[in-house]
Design a protein around this motif. Structure first.
Motif, PDB file in Angstrom:
ATOM      1  N   ASP A  66     -45.231 -45.699 -32.304  1.00 58.40           N
ATOM      2  CA  ASP A  66     -45.064 -46.898 -32.512  1.00 58.40           C
ATOM      3  C   ASP A  66     -45.937 -47.891 -31.749  1.00 58.40           C
ATOM      4  OD1 ASP A  66     -42.687 -46.108 -33.936  1.00 58.40           O
ATOM      5  OD2 ASP A  66     -41.357 -46.350 -32.222  1.00 58.40           O
ATOM      6  N   VAL A  67     -46.134 -48.979 -32.220  1.00 53.36           N
ATOM      7  CA  VAL A  67     -46.965 -50.291 -31.404  1.00 53.36           C
ATOM      8  C   VAL A  67     -45.936 -51.127 -30.898  1.00 53.36           C
ATOM      9  CG1 VAL A  67     -48.241 -52.095 -31.512  1.00 53.36           C
ATOM     10  CG2 VAL A  67     -48.897 -50.064 -32.729  1.00 53.36           C
ATOM     11  N   SER A 121     -40.104 -43.211 -38.416  1.00 55.25           N
ATOM     12  CA  SER A 121     -40.246 -43.054 -37.140  1.00 55.25           C
ATOM     13  C   SER A 121     -38.858 -42.925 -36.227  1.00 55.25           C
ATOM     14  CB  SER A 121     -40.895 -44.418 -36.279  1.00 55.25           C
ATOM     15  OG  SER A 121     -40.764 -44.277 -34.930  1.00 55.25           O
ATOM     16  N   ARG A 141     -43.134 -44.024 -44.280  1.00 57.29           N
ATOM     17  CA  ARG A 141     -43.214 -43.164 -43.307  1.00 57.29           C
ATOM     18  C   ARG A 141     -42.005 -43.614 -42.380  1.00 57.29           C
ATOM     19  NH1 ARG A 141     -49.482 -44.381 -41.726  1.00 57.29           N
ATOM     20  NH2 ARG A 141     -48.720 -46.435 -41.653  1.00 57.29           N
ATOM     21  N   LEU A 188     -47.769 -48.507 -26.534  1.00 60.86           N
ATOM     22  CA  LEU A 188     -47.623 -47.611 -27.599  1.00 60.86           C
ATOM     23  C   LEU A 188     -46.692 -46.743 -26.823  1.00 60.86           C
ATOM     24  CD1 LEU A 188     -51.573 -46.529 -28.230  1.00 60.86           C
ATOM     25  CD2 LEU A 188     -49.719 -47.849 -29.819  1.00 60.86           C
ATOM     26  N   LEU A 245     -46.307 -46.488 -36.680  1.00 59.44           N
ATOM     27  CA  LEU A 245     -47.562 -46.083 -37.283  1.00 59.44           C
ATOM     28  C   LEU A 245     -47.292 -44.666 -38.088  1.00 59.44           C
ATOM     29  CD1 LEU A 245     -50.121 -47.006 -34.616  1.00 59.44           C
ATOM     30  CD2 LEU A 245     -49.004 -48.772 -36.510  1.00 59.44           C
TER      31      LEU A 245
END
Length: 351
Positions: free
Chosen positions: A287-288, A250, A248, A313, A282
């Motif tokens: 994003d964390v 981001s 994935r 987050l 994620l």
């Protein structure tokens, strides 16, 4: 100022063309770049036993860069959220055919620290930089006042060995933005950066100079307003970026980790700090965020240390545009007051 950029660029362009008509719109499009971003939000805190709740508008930054010739360019940046909003104005000239040597003069970001020169547009924390970077390199140095990681001077910079090695060597006032030097001494700053790959870099930097105090602080009582004092810095850090995570993608990257150790000497008082900040994607632009940040303002006396732990987050709803939500707990030494909590929300739009 943007008009001045255009006039300067078009004048030089016209001189370069001895004959024939000039397509002015095409010249502007190819030589002038305009960018900007805004950051603002809400903060709730309980520091010192008192609750605070406020909306804040931190940055409304616009900048223009003009490519006057293939080697010569000019930059102007302003923050409209500040009363003295001019952040940068500089010109640089690439001396060599490759990127080995460029000369820059004006007001610009000084090269000390890995984190300080990074754009707030991509930094993970609402507070932007760590405590050590804020106090030793960027933001509000207690004895000097706000400098936003910028100063006036001259710098040599370049990339060597197929861009694996980057260097910056600057001679600067040491007094911060939009002001003349407070003494006759100049600060010398050197940064060396090794890039074994596009995803990883190691950075070391140092600064040697003398400050001119415009304020006083409790943890350094030996420096009074108007004093010229020793002001030395050193830092060492690294950053790693893994573009994808579990297939994935981001906007900010799959995994990003950045860590740095910094130390300073102001007069007779030594300080030091370190941080570890990271983000994990994620998927779908979420994003964390996590950060652990320690800073000791006076290593010779107990109680002046503070540790911030942050989690949150962020959601990238458009390229360079995001929503951020973060919680921070601060563990404070006895001289720094009681522990406290903050909740911060921020929206960022950029173009």
């Amino acid at each position: 100022m943007i008009g001045l950029l255009m006039l300067c660029t078009l004048t030089v362009s016209a001189q370069e063309k001895k004959s024939g008509d000039i397509d002015w719109m095409q010249e502007l499009k190819s030589r002038i770049t305009i960018n900007g971003y805004m950051q603002g939000g809400y903060e709730y805190g309980d520091k010192g036993g008192q609750t605070t709740s406020t909306f804040n508008f931190k940055r409304a930054i616009f900048w223009g860069r003009a490519r006057i010739t293939d080697r010569w360019s000019f930059m102007f940046m302003n923050n409209f959220a500040l009363s003295k909003g001019v952040l940068e104005f500089w010109t640089d000239y690439r001396v060599t055919n490759d990127k080995a040597l460029t000369i820059r003069i004006g007001q610009f970001q000084h090269p000390f620290s890995l984190e300080s020169p990074l754009s707030p547009v991509m930094l993970e924390l609402v507070d932007i930089t760590s405590q050590a970077v804020t106090n030793l390199a960027n933001g509000n140095e207690p004895l000097l006042g706000p400098n936003f990681g910028r100063d006036q001077g001259i710098m040599l910079l370049g990339d060597l060995f197929n861009d694996h090695f980057h260097y910056e060597l600057a001679v600067m006032n040491g007094q911060g933005i939009n002001t003349n030097d407070g003494n006759t001494d100049k600060d010398v700053i050197l940064k060396l950066e090794y890039r074994p790959s596009k995803e990883f870099r190691i950075v070391a930097s140092g600064q040697k100079g003398r400050g001119h105090a415009v304020s006083t602080v409790a943890w350094n009582p030996g420096v009074a307003i108007g004093d010229d004092y020793r002001r030395d810095r050193v830092s060492f850090g690294g950053e790693a970026k893994i573009p994808t995570l579990l297939g994935r993608q981001s906007t900010s990257g799959g995994i990003c980790l950045r860590s740095e150790f910094l130390a300073g000497k102001d007069g007779d008082v030594s300080s030091r700090g370190a941080y570890l900040t990271g983000s994990v994607a994620l998927g779908k632009g979420i994003d964390v965020i996590g950060s652990a940040d320690y800073y000791d303002r006076n290593t010779s006396e107990s109680g002046w240390q503070q540790t911030n732990v942050t989690g949150g987050l962020q959601y990238w709803f458009y390229p360079k545009c995001r929503l951020q939500l973060q919680y921070t707990h601060s563990f404070c030494g006895e001289m720094m007051g009681d522990d406290y909590n903050r909740v911060q929300a921020q929206v960022q739009v950029a173009f």
